[in-house]
Scaffold this motif. Structure first.
Motif, PDB file in Angstrom:
ATOM      1  N   PRO A  17      44.252  37.930  31.283  1.00 16.46           N
ATOM      2  CA  PRO A  17      43.271  37.115  31.366  1.00 16.46           C
ATOM      3  C   PRO A  17      42.003  37.464  30.599  1.00 16.46           C
ATOM      4  O   PRO A  17      41.463  38.739  30.367  1.00 16.46           O
ATOM      5  CB  PRO A  17      43.016  37.081  32.904  1.00 16.46           C
ATOM      6  CG  PRO A  17      43.921  37.849  33.570  1.00 16.46           C
ATOM      7  CD  PRO A  17      44.734  38.675  32.690  1.00 16.46           C
ATOM      8  N   GLU A  18      41.311  36.433  30.266  1.00 13.29           N
ATOM      9  CA  GLU A  18      39.805  36.627  29.607  1.00 13.29           C
ATOM     10  C   GLU A  18      38.905  36.060  30.473  1.00 13.29           C
ATOM     11  O   GLU A  18      38.787  35.041  30.988  1.00 13.29           O
ATOM     12  CB  GLU A  18      39.928  35.688  28.303  1.00 13.29           C
ATOM     13  CG  GLU A  18      40.998  36.198  27.386  1.00 13.29           C
ATOM     14  CD  GLU A  18      41.009  35.032  26.051  1.00 13.29           C
ATOM     15  OE1 GLU A  18      40.147  33.957  26.268  1.00 13.29           O
ATOM     16  OE2 GLU A  18      41.757  35.261  25.167  1.00 13.29           O
ATOM     17  N   VAL A  19      38.021  37.012  30.654  1.00 14.96           N
ATOM     18  CA  VAL A  19      36.940  36.657  31.716  1.00 14.96           C
ATOM     19  C   VAL A  19      35.559  36.602  31.093  1.00 14.96           C
ATOM     20  O   VAL A  19      35.323  37.367  30.236  1.00 14.96           O
ATOM     21  CB  VAL A  19      36.907  37.644  32.929  1.00 14.96           C
ATOM     22  CG1 VAL A  19      36.577  39.041  32.507  1.00 14.96           C
ATOM     23  CG2 VAL A  19      36.029  37.053  34.171  1.00 14.96           C
ATOM     24  N   ARG A  20      34.679  35.672  31.547  1.00  9.08           N
ATOM     25  CA  ARG A  20      33.211  35.585  30.981  1.00  9.08           C
ATOM     26  C   ARG A  20      32.502  35.267  32.328  1.00  9.08           C
ATOM     27  O   ARG A  20      32.851  34.947  33.235  1.00  9.08           O
ATOM     28  CB  ARG A  20      33.143  34.360  30.180  1.00  9.08           C
ATOM     29  CG  ARG A  20      34.200  34.380  29.130  1.00  9.08           C
ATOM     30  CD  ARG A  20      33.469  33.276  27.993  1.00  9.08           C
ATOM     31  NE  ARG A  20      33.478  32.001  28.999  1.00  9.08           N
ATOM     32  CZ  ARG A  20      34.276  30.948  28.699  1.00  9.08           C
ATOM     33  NH1 ARG A  20      35.022  30.789  27.660  1.00  9.08           N
ATOM     34  NH2 ARG A  20      34.236  29.711  29.561  1.00  9.08           N
ATOM     35  N   TYR A  21      31.263  35.486  32.370  1.00  8.51           N
ATOM     36  CA  TYR A  21      30.335  35.345  33.219  1.00  8.51           C
ATOM     37  C   TYR A  21      29.369  34.528  32.831  1.00  8.51           C
ATOM     38  O   TYR A  21      28.602  34.562  31.828  1.00  8.51           O
ATOM     39  CB  TYR A  21      29.722  36.636  33.806  1.00  8.51           C
ATOM     40  CG  TYR A  21      30.860  37.548  34.515  1.00  8.51           C
ATOM     41  CD1 TYR A  21      31.059  37.323  35.821  1.00  8.51           C
ATOM     42  CD2 TYR A  21      31.408  38.254  33.467  1.00  8.51           C
ATOM     43  CE1 TYR A  21      32.004  38.165  36.247  1.00  8.51           C
ATOM     44  CE2 TYR A  21      32.522  39.154  34.124  1.00  8.51           C
ATOM     45  CZ  TYR A  21      32.748  39.055  35.512  1.00  8.51           C
ATOM     46  OH  TYR A  21      33.489  39.884  36.282  1.00  8.51           O
ATOM     47  N   MET A  22      28.895  33.390  33.891  1.00  5.38           N
ATOM     48  CA  MET A  22      27.945  32.392  33.484  1.00  5.38           C
ATOM     49  C   MET A  22      26.631  33.094  33.907  1.00  5.38           C
ATOM     50  O   MET A  22      26.348  34.041  34.458  1.00  5.38           O
ATOM     51  CB  MET A  22      27.928  31.148  34.650  1.00  5.38           C
ATOM     52  CG  MET A  22      29.332  30.276  34.283  1.00  5.38           C
ATOM     53  SD  MET A  22      29.427  29.595  32.875  1.00  5.38           S
ATOM     54  CE  MET A  22      28.319  28.270  33.105  1.00  5.38           C
TER      55      MET A  22
END
Length: 160
Positions: A17-22
């Motif tokens: 999974p590729e995870v980003r944070y707002m």
């Protein structure tokens, strides 16, 4: 007339999974899920067709997906189809991407693929917490104790 936009997939992750944070700290996880159809053609030869699906999770479900899923993990998911319009920076042409916005995820398989634990999603812009039967949801009824039907009742072989 009513309409329904519902997707149910059971497949395997093609990559981690590729995870980003707002900016507000909420997580977004993107996964790529493969589903494969198999059949025999007229001459009896086995045929296969693999379809790849882009899936996005938000909030707590995104964090769980990022932590516990990995390439090859088998997953059950539910969501809705969404098409986004964007502009190609090089050509300036309008482009479209169709993806699945996941709202439920269940890890399948043994310890390497999860533990058959269901994680309801937290919709973007929704209230905090899980949308399912968590102990704080007030759906317990009666005086079964603080943990009746809660997270303390999972089997001991859950991998976390």
């Amino acid at each position: 007339m009513a309409s329904v936009n519902k997707v149910i997939l059971v497949g395997n992750l093609g990559r981690d999974p590729e995870v980003r944070y707002m900016p507000d700290g909420s997580a977004i996880a993107n996964i790529s899920v493969a589903t494969t159809d198999t059949w025999k053609d007229k001459s009896g030869v086995k045929q296969e067709k693999t379809e790849w699906h882009r899936v996005s999770f938000f909030g707590k479900t995104a964090e769980i997906a990022a932590q516990y899923l990995k390439k090859g993990s088998q997953v059950y998911l539910e969501g809705r189809i969404q098409t986004r319009k964007w502009q190609d920076k090089e050509t300036g042409q309008d482009r479209y991407s169709t993806e699945i916005v996941g709202d439920r995820m269940q890890m399948l398989g043994g310890r390497t693929g999860g533990g058959d634990v269901d994680f309801p999603s937290q919709e973007p812009g929704g209230e905090g917490g899980f949308s399912g039967g968590s102990p704080s949801s007030g759906k317990q009824g009666g005086k079964g104790g603080a943990n009746a039907g809660g997270f303390d009742n999972f089997p001991d072989d859950v991998p976390f």
